[in-house]
Design an enzyme around this catalytic site. Structure first.
Site, PDB file in Angstrom:
ATOM      1  CG  HIS A 173       3.152  23.561 -48.601  1.00 38.45           C
ATOM      2  ND1 HIS A 173       3.398  22.246 -48.946  1.00 38.45           N
ATOM      3  CD2 HIS A 173       3.249  23.613 -47.238  1.00 38.45           C
ATOM      4  CE1 HIS A 173       3.639  21.541 -47.851  1.00 38.45           C
ATOM      5  NE2 HIS A 173       3.548  22.349 -46.806  1.00 38.45           N
ATOM      6  CB  CYS A 232       7.864  45.159 -55.345  1.00 38.41           C
ATOM      7  SG  CYS A 232       6.237  45.773 -54.840  1.00 38.41           S
ATOM      8  CG  ASN A 298       1.307   7.812 -50.831  1.00 39.24           C
ATOM      9  OD1 ASN A 298       1.225   8.771 -51.598  1.00 39.24           O
ATOM     10  ND2 ASN A 298       2.462   7.312 -50.453  1.00 39.24           N
ATOM     11  CB  CYS A 316      -5.121   9.396 -56.109  1.00 39.91           C
ATOM     12  SG  CYS A 316      -4.101   9.694 -54.648  1.00 39.91           S
TER      13      CYS A 316
END
EC number: 2.3.1.-
Length: 325
Positions: A173, A232, A298, A316
């Site tokens: 992502h 920009c 998980n 985890c």
């Protein structure tokens, strides 16, 4: 295909025939990467029981059997660094607030939404960018250095895998550390955007005590008033973080590359993801179709539970460091 079938057979054989418990010790590895946050932060981690010994042993068998492990990581791997996520039970954004992430189409079509987004992101960036990798990020980096991980795909935009030293990684992502122009190929570091915003808004100041995922914070409309958004410098176009917003799609070349890495792998481990977002779930579905062994780590249920050969419901950081290669 033969190597995949062999991996499947070995894993299931080890699981069924194991007679004596394995001695589990933490993985230790050396790295010059960013310091690791060994003091876990559980503010945004759901309450859960520690993994039992049998779960750890079965995941140990799974990882040891694989020679080219494909890893998918999600928000649950970074919550222990103190970063909130969207879906964690009781502590995620959706449980704590009615606030929802900005949609890609809204960001494109509304200057006021872009103003709100960048004002909140400007306030949240200093803290978000200061988070350190935790023991799970470091463990996976060590697995890569040892030749265990063929490729790692993360759904997170926090760059903590890169900070931990992982190099064979795809940020599915994108990364909040980069800013792109929507009208030209210009890409700048997020820190440069921070300096530009500060220069453009010398009299503007806001603070927030509440943090949301992806460097977002909560600000009132009154706090946002008067905030100016840089354009920009190259073409005057609209700037956005180089991340995939909700309602947007992962670039096709990225998807194709990840499928290629998956095809070269012999097993899949998902760590810290509910797989509710299709962008990652599709790879679990593909691994299942390719008859590759799948393990899920998980807290709570995931969209991929029915496809998995092994499911461990635990943190985890409680499990990964105990796996010995």
């Amino acid at each position: 295909m033969q190597s995949i079938e062999t991996a499947n057979m070995l894993f299931r054989s080890l699981r069924l025939l194991r007679e004596t418990p394995l001695q589990i010790v933490p993985v230790r590895c050396q790295s010059n990467a960013t310091k690791v946050n060994t003091a876990a932060n559980f503010d945004f981690v759901p309450v859960t029981d520690p993994a039992d010994l049998q779960d750890i042993e079965e995941l140990q068998d799974f990882v040891r059997t694989s020679r080219r492990l494909f890893v998918i990581s999600g928000a649950g791997i970074s919550t222990e660094s103190g970063i909130p996520d969207y879906r964690s039970e009781g502590v995620g954004l959706y449980a704590r607030s009615d606030n929802r992430p900005v949609q890609y189409a809204d960001f494109l079509n509304s200057s006021s939404i872009r103003q709100r987004y960048w004002a909140r992101n400007y306030v949240g960036w200093p803290k978000f960018s200061s988070f350190s990798p935790n023991v799970s990020h470091k463990t996976l980096s060590g697995w890569e250095a040892a030749g265990k991980v063929h490729w790692l795909v993360t759904q997170n935009v926090d760059s903590l895998h890169v900070k931990a030293g992982s190099r064979k990684v795809t940020e599915l992502h994108g990364s909040a550390a980069r800013v792109m122009c929507l009208s030209c190929p210009s890409v700048i570091p997020r820190d440069d955007m921070q300096r530009r915003i500060k220069h453009l808004n010398p009299g503007w100041h806001a603070e927030s005590q509440e943090m949301a995922p992806d460097a977002d914070v909560f600000l009132t409309p009154e706090q946002i008033e008067g905030f100016r958004v840089p354009e920009c410098e190259r073409c005057g176009g609209v700037l956005k973080p180089q991340i995939v917003f909700f309602g947007d799609n992962v670039p096709k070349p990225t998807v194709q590359f990840v499928h290629k890495m998956l095809a070269e792998s012999d097993a899949m481990l998902v760590a810290g993801s509910s797989l509710q977002v299709y962008s990652a779930y599709r790879f679990v579905s593909a691994a299942h179709d390719q008859k590759k062994p799948i393990a899920l780590l998980n807290i709570g249920p995931t969209r991929g539970d029915k496809l998995a050969d092994l499911k461990v419901s635990a943190r985890c950081g409680d499990v990964l460091p105990q796996i010995q290669l």
